[in-house]
Design an enzyme around this catalytic site. Structure first.
Site, short mmCIF file in Angstrom:
data_model
loop_
_atom_site.label_atom_id
_atom_site.label_comp_id
_atom_site.label_asym_id
_atom_site.label_seq_id
_atom_site.Cartn_x
_atom_site.Cartn_y
_atom_site.Cartn_z
N TRP A 98 0.74 -1.14 -0.12
CA TRP A 98 -0.07 0.04 0.10
C TRP A 98 1.02 1.13 0.00
CZ3 TRP A 98 -4.25 -0.72 -1.99
CH2 TRP A 98 -5.09 -1.75 -1.77
N ASP A 165 -1.47 6.53 6.75
CA ASP A 165 -2.45 5.62 6.26
C ASP A 165 -2.76 4.73 7.55
OD1 ASP A 165 -4.19 3.82 5.16
OD2 ASP A 165 -2.78 3.58 3.16
N LYS A 189 -12.60 -1.28 6.56
CA LYS A 189 -11.81 -2.19 7.31
C LYS A 189 -12.22 -2.61 8.79
CE LYS A 189 -8.92 -2.83 3.96
NZ LYS A 189 -7.77 -1.79 3.49
C1 LIG Z 1 -7.11 -1.40 2.05
C2 LIG Z 1 -6.12 -0.32 2.29
C3 LIG Z 1 -5.80 0.69 1.29
C4 LIG Z 1 -7.01 0.62 0.00
O1 LIG Z 1 -8.10 1.25 0.49
P1 LIG Z 1 -9.11 1.65 -0.59
O2 LIG Z 1 -10.32 2.29 0.35
O3 LIG Z 1 -9.72 0.37 -1.26
O4 LIG Z 1 -8.76 2.61 -1.62
C5 LIG Z 1 -4.99 1.43 1.51
N1 LIG Z 1 -4.23 1.44 2.58
C6 LIG Z 1 -4.40 0.56 3.47
C7 LIG Z 1 -3.33 0.27 4.56
C8 LIG Z 1 -5.22 -0.55 3.40
O5 LIG Z 1 -5.41 -1.48 4.24
#
Ligand SMILES: *Cc1c(COP(=O)(O)O)cnc(C)c1O
Length: 356
Positions: A98, A165, A189
């Site tokens: 990511w 993030d 999540k």
């Molecule tokens: C799932 C995830 C993403 C992507 O998220 P989207 O909402 O599908 O764009 C980005 N960073 C991390 C750490 C993730 O777990």
């Protein structure tokens, strides 16, 4: 009983799903939540409550704005550099797939300096914090690497705003908001359905940069710029009420330490399975594991599925197995997984794994 170990969209609290089901056809004004104006008083109250709950749960100071956006964490890979761009130099820690994607998108908007990378070890570990950085607009880090199952626990003192993030660890463990300039997370999540993205940003970092309206943080402060993902906001508000009722983030973290600890202990003691990550870097929420053999991993996945344990496959880019233990995964789900692992180990002594 089915236990859902999906990495995202992930499991949501059972009582919330039941409540949403009961309220779906008619919410307060006699219409469904999904056919209600986002400008109505009823809906505005939901958004206010959501923000208040998030502020209480994460101890978000008043000098931070909370934005409810769409586009997922992925759109933040671009909105962050677009909006925080002053010098056009951005520092990134490259700790997983990511963060690699975040880096690739940031390159469209400036000069990316990778200040640490574990790419050469296939992201089996996380890079160290840089000793000293300056002359960049921010330092970006993925606090919990959802795919690889690693996480940062300590934060450095940096002279530049930290951007994180937190898609897969928000509300799962304490995050000291005031140490960051900006936090972002896709909701799917640990917070609610897909379609909602949270941004928590220190207000002094919100600067008008002549961007198209949706892409400018400044256009989203204390207002809904356009129609948000109303259903996702509504469910998220109910999930946060559940988290508060269960004792807040501190209680969630305690539970997640306990749940993940049980699974890591079982993996460390297993004659067949092992955890992919070792030591202090182990994630509380995403636990990749494997038998070391792709076919046996797949056989276990089928074996577990037949016993109601679903979504245990690793991310499509890395394979293997992965159990995501978000807030709504009860302890019983983890003990059941451990029992089924033992059962599989036993059966494997008698028959070929390929036939179980
Ligand atoms: C799932 C995830 C993403 C992507 O998220 P989207 O909402 O599908 O764009 C980005 N960073 C991390 C750490 C993730 O777990």
């Amino acid at each position: 009983m089915v236990y859902n170990f999906s990495a995202g969209p992930g499991v949501l609290p059972e009582p919330v799903l039941r409540e949403v089901q009961a309220e779906f056809h008619s919410y307060k004004q006699g219409v469904s939540i999904v056919e209600m104006s986002h400008r109505s008083e009823t809906f505005a109250t939901i958004v206010e409550q959501l923000e208040m709950r998030l502020r209480r749960l994460m101890h978000i100071p008043d000098d931070y704005a909370v934005l409810f956006l769409q586009g997922g964490a992925t759109l933040q890979f671009s909105m962050v550099p677009m909006n925080l761009r002053a010098t056009g130099r951005f520092a990134y820690l490259d700790s997983g797939i990511w963060s690699k994607k975040a880096i690739a998108d940031a390159k469209h908007f400036g000069n990316v300096i990778v200040v640490g990378s574990s790419a050469s070890s296939n992201y089996g570990t996380i890079p160290e914090w840089p000793e000293h950085i300056q002359d960049v607009d921010y330092l970006h880090v993925t606090l919990n690497n959802t795919i690889e199952g690693t996480r940062y626990t300590k934060l450095p003192d940096t002279g530049v705003p930290l951007v994180a993030d937190v898609s897969s660890n928000i509300l799962a463990e304490a995050i000291d908001v005031k140490r960051y300039g900006l936090l972002y997370a896709g909701a799917q999540k640990n917070i609610g359905p897909a379609g909602l993205t949270l941004v928590i940003i220190r207000r002094d970092l919100i600067v008008d940069r002549d961007l198209p309206s949706y892409l400018a943080y400044s256009k989203h402060v204390d207002t809904l710029l356009n129609t948000p993902s109303t259903f996702s906001l509504y469910v998220a508000e109910r999930v946060l009420a559940w988290v508060e009722g269960e004792g807040g983030v501190e209680a969630m973290e305690r539970r997640n330490v306990e749940k993940s600890g049980l699974l890591y202990d079982a993996l460390d003691a297993s004659p067949l399975f092992h955890a992919v990550v070792s030591g202090k870097q182990r994630s509380l929420t995403n636990i990749p594991f494997t038998t070391g053999d792709a076919e046996t991993d797949r056989a276990f996945q089928r074996f577990a599925e037949a016993r109601g344990l679903i979504e245990l496959g690793g991310h499509r880019s890395v394979g293997g197995l992965r159990a995501s233990l978000y807030n709504a995964m009860p302890l019983e789900g983890v003990t059941r997984l451990i029992d089924v692992m033992h059962e599989f180990e036993q059966e494997g002594q008698d028959v070929s794994y390929k036939n179980v």
